[in-house]
Design a protein around this motif. Structure first.
Motif, PDB file in Angstrom:
ATOM      1  N   MET A   1       0.958  -1.043  -0.047  1.00  0.00           N
ATOM      2  CA  MET A   1       0.097   0.085   0.096  1.00  0.00           C
ATOM      3  C   MET A   1       0.856   1.266  -0.089  1.00  0.00           C
ATOM      4  SD  MET A   1      -1.461   0.124   3.696  1.00  0.00           S
ATOM      5  CE  MET A   1      -1.559  -1.670   4.267  1.00  0.00           C
ATOM      6  N   GLN A   2       0.412   2.398  -0.563  1.00  0.00           N
ATOM      7  CA  GLN A   2       1.038   3.169  -0.714  1.00  0.00           C
ATOM      8  C   GLN A   2       0.790   4.146   0.724  1.00  0.00           C
ATOM      9  OE1 GLN A   2       2.936   4.327  -3.252  1.00  0.00           O
ATOM     10  NE2 GLN A   2       2.526   2.562  -4.263  1.00  0.00           N
ATOM     11  N   LEU A   3       1.422   5.403   0.747  1.00  0.00           N
ATOM     12  CA  LEU A   3       1.583   6.350   2.080  1.00  0.00           C
ATOM     13  C   LEU A   3       0.235   6.764   2.427  1.00  0.00           C
ATOM     14  CD1 LEU A   3       3.212   7.756   4.299  1.00  0.00           C
ATOM     15  CD2 LEU A   3       3.542   9.580   2.703  1.00  0.00           C
ATOM     16  N   ARG A   4      -0.772   7.111   1.553  1.00  0.00           N
ATOM     17  CA  ARG A   4      -1.891   7.663   1.796  1.00  0.00           C
ATOM     18  C   ARG A   4      -2.724   6.395   2.501  1.00  0.00           C
ATOM     19  NH1 ARG A   4      -4.103  12.735  -1.041  1.00  0.00           N
ATOM     20  NH2 ARG A   4      -1.923  13.543  -1.784  1.00  0.00           N
ATOM     21  N   GLU A   5      -2.666   5.441   1.983  1.00  0.00           N
ATOM     22  CA  GLU A   5      -3.588   4.264   2.455  1.00  0.00           C
ATOM     23  C   GLU A   5      -2.972   3.761   3.789  1.00  0.00           C
ATOM     24  OE1 GLU A   5      -4.357   1.208  -1.363  1.00  0.00           O
ATOM     25  OE2 GLU A   5      -2.301   2.037  -1.299  1.00  0.00           O
ATOM     26  N   PHE A   6      -1.587   3.895   4.067  1.00  0.00           N
ATOM     27  CA  PHE A   6      -0.964   3.448   5.276  1.00  0.00           C
ATOM     28  C   PHE A   6      -1.594   4.527   6.300  1.00  0.00           C
ATOM     29  CE2 PHE A   6       2.375   4.085   8.634  1.00  0.00           C
ATOM     30  CZ  PHE A   6       2.336   2.538   8.953  1.00  0.00           C
ATOM     31  N   MET A   7      -1.486   5.820   5.975  1.00  0.00           N
ATOM     32  CA  MET A   7      -1.770   6.776   6.763  1.00  0.00           C
ATOM     33  C   MET A   7      -3.394   6.699   7.380  1.00  0.00           C
ATOM     34  SD  MET A   7       0.114  10.106   4.973  1.00  0.00           S
ATOM     35  CE  MET A   7      -1.212  11.136   5.082  1.00  0.00           C
ATOM     36  N   ALA A   8      -4.318   6.222   6.286  1.00  0.00           N
ATOM     37  CA  ALA A   8      -5.616   5.946   6.548  1.00  0.00           C
ATOM     38  C   ALA A   8      -5.529   4.853   7.535  1.00  0.00           C
ATOM     39  CB  ALA A   8      -6.326   6.107   5.169  1.00  0.00           C
ATOM     40  N   ALA A   9      -4.952   3.762   7.147  1.00  0.00           N
ATOM     41  CA  ALA A   9      -4.980   2.536   8.131  1.00  0.00           C
ATOM     42  C   ALA A   9      -4.696   2.703   9.420  1.00  0.00           C
ATOM     43  CB  ALA A   9      -4.197   1.680   7.233  1.00  0.00           C
ATOM     44  N   PHE A  19       8.726  10.638  10.351  1.00  0.00           N
ATOM     45  CA  PHE A  19       9.430  10.694  11.615  1.00  0.00           C
ATOM     46  C   PHE A  19       9.669   9.575  11.878  1.00  0.00           C
ATOM     47  CE2 PHE A  19       9.539  10.535  16.140  1.00  0.00           C
ATOM     48  CZ  PHE A  19      10.675  11.281  16.509  1.00  0.00           C
ATOM     49  N   TYR A  20       8.661   8.494  11.928  1.00  0.00           N
ATOM     50  CA  TYR A  20       9.155   7.114  12.409  1.00  0.00           C
ATOM     51  C   TYR A  20      10.144   6.588  11.358  1.00  0.00           C
ATOM     52  CZ  TYR A  20       5.778   7.824  16.207  1.00  0.00           C
ATOM     53  OH  TYR A  20       5.116   8.321  17.306  1.00  0.00           O
ATOM     54  N   ILE A  21       9.897   6.888   9.831  1.00  0.00           N
ATOM     55  CA  ILE A  21      10.635   6.241   9.047  1.00  0.00           C
ATOM     56  C   ILE A  21      12.291   6.879   9.335  1.00  0.00           C
ATOM     57  CG2 ILE A  21      11.474   6.276   6.652  1.00  0.00           C
ATOM     58  CD1 ILE A  21       8.222   6.184   6.101  1.00  0.00           C
ATOM     59  N   GLU A  22      12.343   8.223   9.671  1.00  0.00           N
ATOM     60  CA  GLU A  22      13.518   8.927   9.915  1.00  0.00           C
ATOM     61  C   GLU A  22      14.306   8.251  10.930  1.00  0.00           C
ATOM     62  OE1 GLU A  22      12.750  12.728  10.172  1.00  0.00           O
ATOM     63  OE2 GLU A  22      12.286  13.094   8.026  1.00  0.00           O
ATOM     64  N   GLU A  23      13.495   8.126  11.984  1.00  0.00           N
ATOM     65  CA  GLU A  23      14.011   7.162  13.456  1.00  0.00           C
ATOM     66  C   GLU A  23      14.187   5.907  13.299  1.00  0.00           C
ATOM     67  OE1 GLU A  23      15.072   8.820  16.187  1.00  0.00           O
ATOM     68  OE2 GLU A  23      14.543  10.697  15.074  1.00  0.00           O
ATOM     69  N   LEU A  26      10.137   2.618  11.482  1.00  0.00           N
ATOM     70  CA  LEU A  26       9.302   2.003  10.429  1.00  0.00           C
ATOM     71  C   LEU A  26      10.200   1.696   9.212  1.00  0.00           C
ATOM     72  CD1 LEU A  26       5.936   4.081  10.476  1.00  0.00           C
ATOM     73  CD2 LEU A  26       6.195   1.690  10.998  1.00  0.00           C
ATOM     74  N   THR A  27      10.208   0.676   8.475  1.00  0.00           N
ATOM     75  CA  THR A  27      10.980   0.570   7.526  1.00  0.00           C
ATOM     76  C   THR A  27      10.454   0.083   6.325  1.00  0.00           C
ATOM     77  OG1 THR A  27      11.459  -1.425   8.250  1.00  0.00           O
ATOM     78  CG2 THR A  27      12.972   0.009   9.119  1.00  0.00           C
ATOM     79  N   PRO A  28       9.628   0.894   5.826  1.00  0.00           N
ATOM     80  CA  PRO A  28       8.812   0.424   4.381  1.00  0.00           C
ATOM     81  C   PRO A  28       9.939   0.189   3.379  1.00  0.00           C
ATOM     82  CG  PRO A  28       8.625   2.758   4.750  1.00  0.00           C
ATOM     83  CD  PRO A  28       9.175   2.165   5.980  1.00  0.00           C
ATOM     84  N   SER A  29       9.571  -0.590   2.337  1.00  0.00           N
ATOM     85  CA  SER A  29      10.237  -0.598   1.156  1.00  0.00           C
ATOM     86  C   SER A  29       9.963   0.545   0.249  1.00  0.00           C
ATOM     87  CB  SER A  29      10.322  -1.949   0.493  1.00  0.00           C
ATOM     88  OG  SER A  29       8.968  -2.119  -0.031  1.00  0.00           O
ATOM     89  N   LYS A  30      10.869   0.700  -0.772  1.00  0.00           N
ATOM     90  CA  LYS A  30      10.602   1.660  -1.815  1.00  0.00           C
ATOM     91  C   LYS A  30      10.406   1.298  -3.195  1.00  0.00           C
ATOM     92  CE  LYS A  30      12.056   6.062  -0.290  1.00  0.00           C
ATOM     93  NZ  LYS A  30      12.840   7.264  -0.541  1.00  0.00           N
TER      94      LYS A  30
END
Length: 120
Positions: A1-9, A19-23, A26-30
């Protein structure tokens, strides 16, 4: 799922997720320069939120995640997590004492003010 879908979920903002990715929590693939999230990322986000609800700092959450990544479901991980949790309990007890002392001082001031008002 894309960022928007994740944010909604998960009910998060773009800034929070980034922020959580930078820290490195969270380690989503690209793919094609865009983040791709999975159900595991939703689980990871939920775990972060549970730890934050316990009052854990980002640094402490990172330590717990590192222990999970290195020693997943081993007695070593559990012992280290137990030590972290017990340290947090000690901090909470210290904070409770500080708050109780503040409460006592406030009650004293309140009583003094009540006495002044009654004396008028």
């Amino acid at each position: 799922m894309q960022l928007r879908e994740f944010m909604a979920a998960v009910g998060a903002t773009r800034d929070t997720v980034r922020f959580y990715i930078e820290e490195d929590l969270l380690t989503p693939s690209k793919s094609a320069g865009k983040y791709v999230f999975t159900s595991q990322d939703i689980i990871a986000y939920d775990e972060i939120m549970q730890l934050k609800q316990l009052g854990f700092s980002i640094e402490l959450i990172k330590k717990i995640k590192q222990q999970h990544d290195i020693n997943c479901s081993t007695s070593e991980q559990w012992q280290q997590n137990l030590a972290l949790v017990e340290k947090e309990i000690q901090k909470a007890e210290h904070e409770l004492k500080r708050i109780e002392q503040r409460k006592e001082k406030l009650i004293s001031v309140s009583n003094q003010l009540k006495n002044l008002l009654m004396a008028q």
